[in-house]
Design a protein around this motif. Sequence first.
Motif, mmCIF file in Angstrom:
data_model
loop_
_atom_site.group_PDB
_atom_site.id
_atom_site.type_symbol
_atom_site.label_atom_id
_atom_site.label_comp_id
_atom_site.label_asym_id
_atom_site.label_seq_id
_atom_site.Cartn_x
_atom_site.Cartn_y
_atom_site.Cartn_z
ATOM 1 N N LEU A 5 41.177 -28.853 37.209
ATOM 2 C CA LEU A 5 41.050 -27.445 37.544
ATOM 3 C C LEU A 5 39.601 -27.050 37.758
ATOM 4 C CD1 LEU A 5 43.641 -25.975 35.037
ATOM 5 C CD2 LEU A 5 43.860 -26.068 37.522
ATOM 6 N N LEU A 6 38.702 -27.700 37.049
ATOM 7 C CA LEU A 6 37.298 -27.342 37.139
ATOM 8 C C LEU A 6 36.697 -27.669 38.492
ATOM 9 C CD1 LEU A 6 34.626 -26.411 35.952
ATOM 10 C CD2 LEU A 6 34.359 -28.666 34.916
ATOM 11 N N TRP A 7 36.998 -28.840 39.025
ATOM 12 C CA TRP A 7 36.244 -29.315 40.186
ATOM 13 C C TRP A 7 37.058 -29.445 41.465
ATOM 14 C CZ3 TRP A 7 31.016 -30.082 40.304
ATOM 15 C CH2 TRP A 7 30.373 -30.003 39.068
ATOM 16 N N THR A 8 38.371 -29.376 41.421
ATOM 17 C CA THR A 8 39.145 -29.553 42.642
ATOM 18 C C THR A 8 39.618 -28.237 43.191
ATOM 19 O OG1 THR A 8 41.170 -29.858 41.371
ATOM 20 C CG2 THR A 8 39.988 -31.844 41.989
ATOM 21 N N GLY A 9 39.760 -28.174 44.509
ATOM 22 C CA GLY A 9 40.223 -26.970 45.172
ATOM 23 C C GLY A 9 41.608 -27.160 45.729
ATOM 24 N N VAL A 10 42.180 -26.083 46.240
ATOM 25 C CA VAL A 10 43.496 -26.144 46.843
ATOM 26 C C VAL A 10 43.400 -26.879 48.171
ATOM 27 C CG1 VAL A 10 45.378 -24.750 47.729
ATOM 28 C CG2 VAL A 10 44.095 -23.973 45.732
ATOM 29 N N GLY A 11 44.412 -27.691 48.488
ATOM 30 C CA GLY A 11 44.464 -28.339 49.787
ATOM 31 C C GLY A 11 43.446 -29.437 49.963
ATOM 32 N N VAL A 12 43.380 -30.377 49.029
ATOM 33 C CA VAL A 12 42.381 -31.436 49.099
ATOM 34 C C VAL A 12 42.468 -32.231 50.393
ATOM 35 C CG1 VAL A 12 43.847 -33.072 47.875
ATOM 36 C CG2 VAL A 12 41.393 -33.415 47.882
ATOM 37 N N GLY A 13 43.649 -32.373 50.962
ATOM 38 C CA GLY A 13 43.796 -33.149 52.185
ATOM 39 C C GLY A 13 42.959 -32.609 53.308
ATOM 40 N N ILE B 234 29.116 -22.610 29.769
ATOM 41 C CA ILE B 234 30.206 -21.635 29.862
ATOM 42 C C ILE B 234 30.512 -21.347 31.330
ATOM 43 C CG2 ILE B 234 31.028 -19.351 29.216
ATOM 44 C CD1 ILE B 234 30.537 -21.266 26.868
ATOM 45 N N MET B 235 31.772 -21.477 31.699
ATOM 46 C CA MET B 235 32.191 -21.141 33.053
ATOM 47 C C MET B 235 32.102 -19.632 33.248
ATOM 48 S SD MET B 235 33.431 -21.986 36.058
ATOM 49 C CE MET B 235 34.137 -23.638 35.919
ATOM 50 N N LEU B 236 31.366 -19.208 34.282
ATOM 51 C CA LEU B 236 31.149 -17.781 34.529
ATOM 52 C C LEU B 236 31.959 -17.247 35.694
ATOM 53 C CD1 LEU B 236 27.260 -17.701 34.196
ATOM 54 C CD2 LEU B 236 28.952 -17.187 32.424
ATOM 55 N N ALA B 237 32.228 -18.106 36.676
ATOM 56 C CA ALA B 237 32.939 -17.641 37.873
ATOM 57 C C ALA B 237 33.496 -18.845 38.614
ATOM 58 C CB ALA B 237 32.000 -16.853 38.792
ATOM 59 N N SER B 238 34.573 -18.602 39.368
ATOM 60 C CA SER B 238 35.135 -19.645 40.212
ATOM 61 C C SER B 238 36.069 -19.014 41.239
ATOM 62 C CB SER B 238 35.913 -20.673 39.394
ATOM 63 O OG SER B 238 36.587 -21.584 40.257
ATOM 64 N N GLY B 239 35.936 -19.459 42.467
ATOM 65 C CA GLY B 239 36.841 -19.034 43.522
ATOM 66 C C GLY B 239 37.987 -19.992 43.725
ATOM 67 N N GLY B 240 38.107 -20.996 42.851
ATOM 68 C CA GLY B 240 39.159 -22.000 42.942
ATOM 69 C C GLY B 240 40.039 -21.996 41.708
ATOM 70 N N PRO B 241 40.830 -23.056 41.517
ATOM 71 C CA PRO B 241 41.745 -23.126 40.361
ATOM 72 C C PRO B 241 41.050 -23.048 39.011
ATOM 73 C CG PRO B 241 42.312 -24.774 42.005
ATOM 74 C CD PRO B 241 41.002 -24.200 42.425
ATOM 75 N N VAL C 97 39.285 -20.930 37.949
ATOM 76 C CA VAL C 97 39.143 -19.552 37.500
ATOM 77 C C VAL C 97 39.722 -19.375 36.102
ATOM 78 C CG1 VAL C 97 41.325 -18.828 38.578
ATOM 79 C CG2 VAL C 97 39.506 -17.133 38.163
ATOM 80 N N MET C 98 40.740 -20.181 35.747
ATOM 81 C CA MET C 98 41.350 -20.065 34.422
ATOM 82 C C MET C 98 40.406 -20.507 33.303
ATOM 83 S SD MET C 98 43.974 -23.286 34.168
ATOM 84 C CE MET C 98 44.384 -22.868 32.484
ATOM 85 N N LEU C 99 39.305 -21.167 33.652
ATOM 86 C CA LEU C 99 38.361 -21.629 32.642
ATOM 87 C C LEU C 99 37.213 -20.656 32.421
ATOM 88 C CD1 LEU C 99 38.088 -25.425 33.523
ATOM 89 C CD2 LEU C 99 39.505 -24.322 31.787
ATOM 90 N N ILE C 100 37.213 -19.537 33.150
ATOM 91 C CA ILE C 100 36.133 -18.569 32.980
ATOM 92 C C ILE C 100 36.071 -18.122 31.522
ATOM 93 C CG2 ILE C 100 35.377 -16.223 33.566
ATOM 94 C CD1 ILE C 100 36.394 -16.687 36.382
ATOM 95 N N GLY C 101 34.865 -18.163 30.968
ATOM 96 C CA GLY C 101 34.655 -17.793 29.570
ATOM 97 C C GLY C 101 34.753 -18.958 28.608
ATOM 98 N N ARG C 102 35.146 -20.115 29.099
ATOM 99 C CA ARG C 102 35.305 -21.297 28.241
ATOM 100 C C ARG C 102 34.109 -22.234 28.348
ATOM 101 N NH1 ARG C 102 40.763 -22.152 26.668
ATOM 102 N NH2 ARG C 102 42.220 -20.725 27.702
ATOM 103 N N ASP C 103 33.880 -22.970 27.274
ATOM 104 C CA ASP C 103 32.855 -24.012 27.261
ATOM 105 C C ASP C 103 33.444 -25.259 27.897
ATOM 106 O OD1 ASP C 103 30.970 -25.956 26.759
ATOM 107 O OD2 ASP C 103 30.662 -25.393 24.654
ATOM 108 N N ILE C 104 32.922 -25.649 29.055
ATOM 109 C CA ILE C 104 33.505 -26.792 29.758
ATOM 110 C C ILE C 104 33.302 -28.092 29.000
ATOM 111 C CG2 ILE C 104 33.255 -25.692 32.019
ATOM 112 C CD1 ILE C 104 30.852 -27.570 32.493
#
Length: 292
Positions: free
Chosen positions: A11-19, A75-82, A84-91
């Motif tokens: 979720l941290l590093w991959t985006g939708v539609g990897v193909g 700490i994850m601050l923002a994400s335009g990809g999947p 986003v559910m980790l915002i506020g968490r310590d990666i």
Amino acid sequence: MMLRNWMLLVLLWTGVGVGGAYAQAEDDGAQARALLTEAVDYYKENGDKALAVFSRQGRFVKDDLYVFAINTNGIMLASGGPSVMLIGRDIMNSIDDELKPKFQQALSQPENGEILEADYPWGSWNTGGRKITKHVYFQRVGDTVLAVGYYQPRASSEQALQLLETAAEAVSSNARETFNAINALDPRFYQDDLYVFVVELDSQRFVAHGSNLRLVGRDFGALADRVGKPFGQEALDKIATTEMVEFDYQWKHPITGDTEHKHAYARKVGNYLVAVGYYQPNNGDGAQASAE
């Protein structure tokens, strides 16, 4: 625990539609860098107010590319990809120990106005658990690191030959253990879109396949691609008279899902044909191979 960590890492590093991103990787390199530059300028102008903008669909999400931001404490601050559910968490609590030093190194880089780059192997739900090299551009602004990443282009013929050598040596040393490892997606036996397959010559059947387990036990000699080319029998006929062969066919790419031209190298190792092939998308016909 490991499965949970792996999914969070996905979720941290991959985006939708990897193909789509993978198929256009060369263009994505320039686009990723441009998107990061735009995001850095916007963040400098708007400060932390920009973080909410980065996390919404809009100007900072372009096809498979998106911006994400992590502070220097992890700490994850923002994400335009999947992620986003980790915002506020310590990666650092969400990744495997072997990957933590890479994150720590990236987050500890000084603020010098430069765009830095790094490569990481990342898994994706679109790739059946295999990890793919992702190239990430990142820049530090104050205590925030902004980043945009894309998947690397396809592996080369040289890399295919190197992987074949690794697999051949492993089969020669311990065949059964190697077959089990290949079938279990052991990272020693695949690299990005490269993978190993092994055929027992006496039975002509697959004993290992690094992408499609449904082929294990199938008759390799009976395979034909979408255009009807009997590439399996061709390879078996060639390997009967020499130790190293090459052959071509149309086959499904393990990441994009498209059928593309594939050039394979194979070696005879005892009673086995060990093979690795690389993809050449410009030569594909877009059809689905009959063996899938």
